[in-house]
Design an enzyme around this catalytic site. Structure first.
Site, PDB file in Angstrom:
ATOM      1  N   HIS A 161       0.835  -1.205   0.000  1.00 33.21           N
ATOM      2  CA  HIS A 161       0.000   0.000   0.000  1.00 33.21           C
ATOM      3  C   HIS A 161       0.868   1.252   0.000  1.00 33.21           C
ATOM      4  O   HIS A 161       2.027   1.248   0.391  1.00 33.21           O
ATOM      5  CB  HIS A 161      -0.946   0.019   1.216  1.00 33.21           C
ATOM      6  N   CYS A 162       0.266   2.326  -0.480  1.00 36.52           N
ATOM      7  CA  CYS A 162       0.851   3.663  -0.339  1.00 36.52           C
ATOM      8  C   CYS A 162      -0.215   4.505   0.353  1.00 36.52           C
ATOM      9  O   CYS A 162      -0.782   4.079   1.346  1.00 36.52           O
ATOM     10  CB  CYS A 162       1.308   4.228  -1.682  1.00 36.52           C
ATOM     11  N   ASN A 163      -0.505   5.676  -0.158  1.00 33.87           N
ATOM     12  CA  ASN A 163      -1.556   6.491   0.442  1.00 33.87           C
ATOM     13  C   ASN A 163      -2.915   6.092  -0.134  1.00 33.87           C
ATOM     14  O   ASN A 163      -3.759   5.554   0.546  1.00 33.87           O
ATOM     15  CB  ASN A 163      -1.263   7.978   0.211  1.00 33.87           C
TER      16      ASN A 163
ATOM     17  N   GLY B 181      -3.235   4.052  -2.914  1.00 31.32           N
ATOM     18  CA  GLY B 181      -3.185   2.796  -3.648  1.00 31.32           C
ATOM     19  C   GLY B 181      -3.376   2.996  -5.143  1.00 31.32           C
ATOM     20  O   GLY B 181      -3.914   2.135  -5.831  1.00 31.32           O
TER      21      GLY B 181
ATOM     22  N   SER C 213       2.193   2.189  -4.920  1.00 33.73           N
ATOM     23  CA  SER C 213       2.081   0.750  -4.648  1.00 33.73           C
ATOM     24  C   SER C 213       1.761  -0.068  -5.899  1.00 33.73           C
ATOM     25  O   SER C 213       2.361  -1.127  -6.100  1.00 33.73           O
ATOM     26  CB  SER C 213       1.073   0.485  -3.520  1.00 33.73           C
TER      27      SER C 213
END
Length: 202
Positions: free
Chosen positions: A149-151, A153, A157
């Site tokens: 995940h990132c912030n 998605g 990511s």
């Protein structure tokens, strides 16, 4: 004989209507901008009201959609990574956090790896692929499930997951992108990441 600039000016004064623009600022102020006679720029000349809200629609709903790219490899936003029920439902054991400044909430229950990657077109996303892939492989060897995940998605990511498929499964960029997009339709790597992955030759 008049110059082109004089012709345009004469035309605009005689044929074009005066315009006004209604503007709502991000703080909720509502303004009317009018083009004044003889001036090139608009300026706020009237404030309609002082709004109490924002000049945009704020989306406060959680994004708990998890893309299953492989049984052992999931893709999502930080919302899903922070929701313990979602993590349990998908049997997540490892979390690869590639956001900048996003806290890992369950270090006593899950194995985390954090790489603070900036979502900027000139960030070299390829530099991170081997380290991220090794983490995913290690989890897989332990029969674990990794959530990347990132912030949101959307950019970082999915770029890592696309790169993983290219590196470990020798998929073409087009095929890897298609599979990740199918798993999580909202993905949209920034233009720099997109170009880097297109040119990537593992």
């Amino acid at each position: 004989m008049r110059s082109l600039a004089q012709e345009i000016q004469a035309f605009s004064k005689s044929r074009l209507k005066k315009q006004c623009t209604r503007v709502t600022t991000v703080t909720g102020r509502k303004l009317v901008e009018r083009r004044r006679e003889g001036e090139d720029e608009e300026e706020p000349v009237e404030e309609l009201e002082q709004g109490g809200g924002c000049g945009f629609v704020e989306d406060t709903s959680l994004d708990l959609q998890v893309g299953v790219v492989r049984p052992y490899l999931l893709l999502a936003s930080q919302d899903a990574a922070h929701d313990i029920d979602t993590l349990r439902r998908f049997k997540v054991s490892h979390v690869l956090n590639v956001a900048y400044g996003i806290t890992n909430l369950y270090p006593d229950q899950l194995v985390y790896k954090t790489l603070q990657i900036l979502d900027l077109p000139d960030t070299d996303i390829i530099l991170y692929l081997e380290e991220c892939s090794s983490f995913i492989d290690h989890a897989r060897e332990q029969n674990g499930v990794t959530l990347v995940h990132c912030n949101a998605g959307v950019s970082r990511s999915p770029s890592i997951v696309i790169g993983y498929l290219m590196l470990r499964e020798e998929l073409s960029f087009k095929n890897a992108y298609k599979q990740v997009k199918l798993a999580r339709p909202s993905i949209h790597p920034n233009p720099g990441f997109y170009r880097q992955l297109q040119c990537y030759k593992p």
